[in-house]
Design an enzyme around this catalytic site. Structure first.
Site, PDB file in Angstrom:
ATOM      1  N   PHE A 112      35.098  39.735  37.807  1.00 14.97           N
ATOM      2  CA  PHE A 112      35.526  39.218  39.107  1.00 14.97           C
ATOM      3  C   PHE A 112      34.353  39.322  40.077  1.00 14.97           C
ATOM      4  CE2 PHE A 112      37.782  39.464  43.181  1.00 14.97           C
ATOM      5  CZ  PHE A 112      38.669  38.411  43.048  1.00 14.97           C
ATOM      6  N   ASP A 183      37.452  48.355  35.150  1.00 14.77           N
ATOM      7  CA  ASP A 183      38.279  47.821  36.217  1.00 14.77           C
ATOM      8  C   ASP A 183      39.597  47.369  35.583  1.00 14.77           C
ATOM      9  OD1 ASP A 183      39.560  46.247  38.137  1.00 14.77           O
ATOM     10  OD2 ASP A 183      37.652  45.721  39.094  1.00 14.77           O
ATOM     11  N   TYR A 208      48.387  45.613  44.176  1.00 16.77           N
ATOM     12  CA  TYR A 208      49.186  44.499  44.716  1.00 16.77           C
ATOM     13  C   TYR A 208      49.441  43.430  43.671  1.00 16.77           C
ATOM     14  CZ  TYR A 208      44.333  43.102  45.398  1.00 16.77           C
ATOM     15  OH  TYR A 208      43.003  42.861  45.204  1.00 16.77           O
ATOM     16  N   LYS A 209      48.835  43.561  42.484  1.00 15.86           N
ATOM     17  CA  LYS A 209      49.061  42.570  41.424  1.00 15.86           C
ATOM     18  C   LYS A 209      50.292  43.003  40.620  1.00 15.86           C
ATOM     19  CE  LYS A 209      44.262  41.120  41.601  1.00 15.86           C
ATOM     20  NZ  LYS A 209      42.882  41.467  41.225  1.00 15.86           N
ATOM     21  N   ARG A 355      46.352  28.877  36.242  1.00 11.76           N
ATOM     22  CA  ARG A 355      46.599  30.222  35.731  1.00 11.76           C
ATOM     23  C   ARG A 355      48.068  30.604  35.929  1.00 11.76           C
ATOM     24  NH1 ARG A 355      43.486  35.411  38.283  1.00 11.76           N
ATOM     25  NH2 ARG A 355      44.748  34.818  40.064  1.00 11.76           N
TER      26      ARG A 355
HETATM   27  C1  LIG Z   1      41.861  41.351  42.334  1.00  9.57           C
HETATM   28  C2  LIG Z   1      40.540  41.906  41.977  1.00  9.57           C
HETATM   29  C3  LIG Z   1      39.663  42.431  42.962  1.00  9.57           C
HETATM   30  C4  LIG Z   1      40.000  42.377  44.423  1.00  9.57           C
HETATM   31  O1  LIG Z   1      39.394  43.408  45.143  1.00  9.57           O
HETATM   32  P1  LIG Z   1      39.958  43.819  46.570  1.00  9.57           P
HETATM   33  O2  LIG Z   1      38.945  44.707  47.137  1.00  9.57           O
HETATM   34  O3  LIG Z   1      41.287  44.488  46.325  1.00  9.57           O
HETATM   35  O4  LIG Z   1      40.163  42.568  47.366  1.00  9.57           O
HETATM   36  C5  LIG Z   1      38.477  42.997  42.542  1.00  9.57           C
HETATM   37  N1  LIG Z   1      38.138  43.040  41.232  1.00  9.57           N
HETATM   38  C6  LIG Z   1      38.935  42.534  40.265  1.00  9.57           C
HETATM   39  C7  LIG Z   1      38.520  42.612  38.844  1.00  9.57           C
HETATM   40  C8  LIG Z   1      40.148  41.928  40.617  1.00  9.57           C
HETATM   41  O5  LIG Z   1      40.915  41.409  39.662  1.00  9.57           O
END
Ligand SMILES: *Cc1c(COP(=O)(O)O)cnc(C)c1O
Length: 396
Positions: A112, A183, A208-209, A355
């Protein structure tokens, strides 16, 4: 296998099929009353006394232990706070301190972007000759050479759902002397994770996911217990101090995982999350995984049979996928907008990925069939060709 479906615990709009719990989980029904009560009786009634009397100060640890149950983390090894991007920064910074003689952080091109951006920022600040090396996801194991200080990977690819082999890669990293950071953004609450068994040094993730903590819910960080008193916190805020209320002039890291706290926790948001965690009571994550894969297999089969325009972008082998299925379609953005208009919510990731997340807590086989009916309608009637579905919002 016990049934993990518990739709009645969630507040989902009538007729809506929600295939985006991998981006923002829906509202558990008990959260609004808990928040309203907390705001009135704790904030309103207790005021500053709430930090002790309502347990606000210990909440990041208390909720951390609840999240720990979903990722196989021992008691006392997880703490909540901040956002995932911040937790990535903390983990990478601490990992680099553990391998001062090495200068490479290895990640993959499927990670990400925020994870990679945070590393870039950290390395610019350190300005000490570090390199962020990115390789294709399939090349990771072979790229863990003896100059790698830390390996930073997201277990489930946010676009394709491709799953890394956590135990095997961690072992390869350790054999090469590197620190491993996972992660778990698309893993926690989506599939069984045994972070302790993997022996990885750090794990981070958001809530939040799949954990349904609500927009802006705090993130988590795990530090392997034998390292918790060694890890050096880069973000040395007062609530990670050994004695915050001594108000000493100089920083001294707190005991164990406490040192990964930074500043004042978001208590209202943390309370929403703590309440949302109740939906997990009695859920066996292995049963959840089986149910998720059954929904995914059904979805792929029905889409491929009825919607030939879409091309599978996720691995075909179910064991190589997380809890989402992605399809490629050149007009994917407009097609997803048209589908959302028909009350099936998935999302779009550039350049052409549609997705769909599968969350058995509130989705069943009937929902999958209904969703595919509506996807077929979008394609057969070329609804994506309508100009009103082509203008892009700020969030896709
Ligand atoms: C959703 C997601 C994020 C988002 O990071 P935030 O700081 O919570 O906005 C970061 N890394 C990954 C791998 C994600 O899936």
């Amino acid at each position: 296998m016990t049934d993990v479906t518990r739709k009645d615990l969630f507040d989902l709009p009538e007729g809506l099929i929600y295939l985006d719990g991998n981006s923002l989980g829906p509202l558990p029904k008990s959260v609004p009353a808990r928040i309203a009560g907390m705001v009135e009786t704790e904030w309103g009634g207790l005021l500053i006394k709430g930090w002790n009397a309502a347990g606000w100060m210990d909440q990041p640890r208390r909720v951390g232990d609840m999240v720990g149950l979903l990722i196989g983390a021992p008691y006392g090894s997880v703490v909540m706070g901040d956002t995932l991007s911040i937790k990535v920064y903390q983990a990478v910074a601490a990992a680099l301190k553990m391998r001062p003689e090495r200068k490479v952080i290895l990640s993959d091109t499927g990670n990400f972007p925020s994870d990679l951006y945070m590393v870039e920022g950290l390395l610019r600040t350190l300005d000490a000759g570090y390199e962020l090396r990115k390789v294709d996801p399939e090349e990771v194991s072979g790229a863990i050479t003896e100059d790698v200080a830390a390996v930073l990977l997201t277990e489930v690819d946010y676009r394709t759902g491709r799953l890394h082999d956590m135990n095997a890669i961690t072992k390869t990293a350790h054999d090469a002397g590197a620190v491993m950071i996972w992660d778990l953004a698309h893993s926690a609450g989506a599939l069984p994770v045994d972070i302790a068994a993997s022996k990885a040094e750090f794990a981070v993730g958001c809530t939040y996911k799949y954990i349904n903590g609500g927009p802006g819910a705090p993130a988590f960080i795990y530090v392997r217990p034998d390292l918790a008193d060694i890890a050096e916190p880069a973000l040395s805020g007062w609530l990670g101090h050994a004695a915050p209320f001594d108000f000493a002039q100089n920083y001294a890291p707190g005991p164990g995982i406490e040192r990964m706290r930074v500043g004042t926790p978001p208590v209202i948001q943390m309370t929403a999350l703590e309440e949302a965690m109740k939906v997990w009571e009695g859920v066996d994550l292995h049963d959840l995984r089986k149910a998720s894969l059954a929904l995914q297999e059904q979805f792929i089969e029905e889409v491929e049979a009825r919607v030939p325009e879409l091309e599978l972008a996720s691995p075909r082998d179910p064991e190589a996928r997380g809890s989402q299925v992605s399809f490629r379609f050149a007009e994917g953005y407009a097609a997803m907008q048209a589908l959302i208009h028909l009350d099936v919510i998935g999302d779009f990731r550039a350049p052409d990925i549609m997705r769909f997340g599968f969350t058995p807590l509130y989705l069943d086989a009937g929902d999958v069939t209904e969703a595919v009916d509506r996807i077929a309608k979008v394609m057969q009637e070329r609804l994506w060709d309508d100009p009103r579905f082509r203008s892009r919002g700020k969030v896709t």
